[in-house]
Design a protein around this motif. Structure first.
Motif, PDB file in Angstrom:
ATOM      1  N   SER A  29       0.725  -1.182  -0.042  1.00  0.00           N
ATOM      2  CA  SER A  29      -0.005   0.037   0.173  1.00  0.00           C
ATOM      3  C   SER A  29       0.812   1.344  -0.048  1.00  0.00           C
ATOM      4  CB  SER A  29      -0.880  -0.070   1.134  1.00  0.00           C
ATOM      5  OG  SER A  29      -1.657   1.187   1.167  1.00  0.00           O
ATOM      6  N   VAL A  30       1.958   1.377   0.739  1.00  0.00           N
ATOM      7  CA  VAL A  30       2.783   2.459   0.849  1.00  0.00           C
ATOM      8  C   VAL A  30       3.597   2.523  -0.510  1.00  0.00           C
ATOM      9  CG1 VAL A  30       4.874   3.423   2.062  1.00  0.00           C
ATOM     10  CG2 VAL A  30       3.086   2.156   3.399  1.00  0.00           C
ATOM     11  N   SER A  33       1.240   3.983  -3.091  1.00  0.00           N
ATOM     12  CA  SER A  33       0.752   5.250  -2.878  1.00  0.00           C
ATOM     13  C   SER A  33       1.803   6.303  -3.417  1.00  0.00           C
ATOM     14  CB  SER A  33       0.319   5.442  -1.376  1.00  0.00           C
ATOM     15  OG  SER A  33       0.158   6.680  -1.023  1.00  0.00           O
ATOM     16  N   ALA A  34       3.007   5.882  -2.775  1.00  0.00           N
ATOM     17  CA  ALA A  34       4.071   6.660  -3.260  1.00  0.00           C
ATOM     18  C   ALA A  34       4.276   6.818  -4.580  1.00  0.00           C
ATOM     19  CB  ALA A  34       5.483   5.958  -2.642  1.00  0.00           C
ATOM     20  N   ASN A  36       2.115   6.317  -7.001  1.00  0.00           N
ATOM     21  CA  ASN A  36       1.018   6.906  -7.657  1.00  0.00           C
ATOM     22  C   ASN A  36       1.179   8.587  -7.610  1.00  0.00           C
ATOM     23  OD1 ASN A  36      -0.850   4.956  -8.552  1.00  0.00           O
ATOM     24  ND2 ASN A  36      -1.709   4.998  -6.578  1.00  0.00           N
ATOM     25  N   ALA A  37       1.800   8.786  -6.268  1.00  0.00           N
ATOM     26  CA  ALA A  37       2.078  10.300  -6.278  1.00  0.00           C
ATOM     27  C   ALA A  37       3.266  11.034  -7.088  1.00  0.00           C
ATOM     28  CB  ALA A  37       2.698  10.567  -4.708  1.00  0.00           C
ATOM     29  N   SER A  46      -2.795   9.675 -14.006  1.00  0.00           N
ATOM     30  CA  SER A  46      -3.422   8.901 -12.666  1.00  0.00           C
ATOM     31  C   SER A  46      -4.065   7.853 -13.214  1.00  0.00           C
ATOM     32  CB  SER A  46      -4.108   9.920 -12.080  1.00  0.00           C
ATOM     33  OG  SER A  46      -4.802   9.429 -10.749  1.00  0.00           O
ATOM     34  N   TRP A  50      -5.218   1.928  -9.975  1.00  0.00           N
ATOM     35  CA  TRP A  50      -4.171   2.002  -8.757  1.00  0.00           C
ATOM     36  C   TRP A  50      -4.591   2.824  -7.582  1.00  0.00           C
ATOM     37  CZ3 TRP A  50      -0.364  -0.952  -8.809  1.00  0.00           C
ATOM     38  CH2 TRP A  50       0.374  -1.746 -10.265  1.00  0.00           C
ATOM     39  N   LEU A  51      -5.330   3.565  -7.899  1.00  0.00           N
ATOM     40  CA  LEU A  51      -5.954   4.385  -6.532  1.00  0.00           C
ATOM     41  C   LEU A  51      -6.587   3.416  -5.785  1.00  0.00           C
ATOM     42  CD1 LEU A  51      -6.898   7.988  -8.070  1.00  0.00           C
ATOM     43  CD2 LEU A  51      -5.050   7.402  -6.755  1.00  0.00           C
ATOM     44  N   GLN A  54      -5.430   0.980  -3.693  1.00  0.00           N
ATOM     45  CA  GLN A  54      -4.591   1.086  -2.418  1.00  0.00           C
ATOM     46  C   GLN A  54      -5.987   0.998  -1.260  1.00  0.00           C
ATOM     47  OE1 GLN A  54      -2.730   5.177  -2.212  1.00  0.00           O
ATOM     48  NE2 GLN A  54      -3.059   5.007  -4.424  1.00  0.00           N
ATOM     49  N   TRP A  55      -7.070   1.451  -1.621  1.00  0.00           N
ATOM     50  CA  TRP A  55      -8.215   1.217  -0.720  1.00  0.00           C
ATOM     51  C   TRP A  55      -8.472  -0.469  -0.377  1.00  0.00           C
ATOM     52  CZ3 TRP A  55     -11.944   4.220  -4.471  1.00  0.00           C
ATOM     53  CH2 TRP A  55     -11.578   5.437  -4.570  1.00  0.00           C
ATOM     54  N   PHE A  58      -5.879  -1.598   2.034  1.00  0.00           N
ATOM     55  CA  PHE A  58      -6.034  -0.727   3.277  1.00  0.00           C
ATOM     56  C   PHE A  58      -7.182  -1.869   4.009  1.00  0.00           C
ATOM     57  CE2 PHE A  58      -8.551   1.518   6.051  1.00  0.00           C
ATOM     58  CZ  PHE A  58      -7.771   2.132   7.044  1.00  0.00           C
TER      59      PHE A  58
END
Length: 203
Positions: A29-30, A33-34, A36-37, A46, A50-51, A54-55, A58
């Motif tokens: 997840s980390v 997330s990194a 994606n950013a 985007s 991929w967003l 993450q959900w 989690f």
């Protein structure tokens, strides 16, 4: 009682292994997330898939790790009143809480989520977002997660009853593990000691 304690040990082993698998989900997840950013800032791109993953990750950490958290007595507790009671009274509160609150809640969560899961699998339900993911993989985490939590509740209840019967050790005692608060306190003591030692050398 021995067969029940054997069942309890099996449940503990399962939740310990599943809980440790969630460590990988945290890392993933980390990492995602990194990533994606970075991609969004550098390439102005985007992806909903991929967003959403993450959900999903989690949700996996939260649901699959619940039994592991209960096993290691790391869940949130508000012991303003019970902390002042005797150990036997605290154990009885735990037993009644598991029996009348935790287990019924887990049963209802599993019972109500199963139709949602089966419908999502049968229909191939997709995310409403463009490029989104299938929904059933995250839905199926609900009955699995709450089943593992319910099993851990049964395990904890068995251990507490065995303790009251005098045939098992106190299941609420930590076996050589430190809480986050204890680790922080130890870190602060070591930091203070280093600062005092450095101040003494400079003096």
């Amino acid at each position: 009682m021995n067969p029940l304690l054997s069942f309890s040990r099996l449940v503990d082993w399962i939740n310990d292994k599943v809980g440790k698998l969630t460590f990988a989900l945290v890392f993933a997840s980390v990492f995602i997330s990194a990533g994606n950013a970075v991609v969004r800032k550098v390439f102005d791109y985007s992806s909903n898939a991929w967003l959403e993953i993450q959900w999903y990750l989690f949700a996996g950490v939260f649901l699959l790790g619940a039994g592991y958290t209960f096993l290691h007595n790391e869940h949130v507790r508000i012991d303003v009143i019970s902390s002042r009671m005797s150990k036997r009274a605290q154990i009885w509160i735990d037993i009644l809480g598991i029996l009348f609150f935790l287990l019924p809640f887990c049963f209802m969560a599993v019972w109500l989520s199963l139709p949602v899961v089966t419908n999502a699998i049968a229909s191939g339900e997709m995310s409403s977002n463009a490029g989104g993911l299938l929904r059933w993989p995250v839905y199926v985490l609900l009955p699995i997660g709450f089943s593992l939590l319910a099993l851990q509740g049964l395990s904890e209840m068995i251990k507490r009853i065995a303790f009251l019967m005098g045939i098992a050790s106190d299941p609420t005692l930590r076996k050589g593990e430190k809480t986050a608060e204890e680790e922080l306190a130890e870190f602060m003591r070591e930091k203070t000691a280093r600062e005092l030692a450095e101040a003494g050398k400079q003096a």
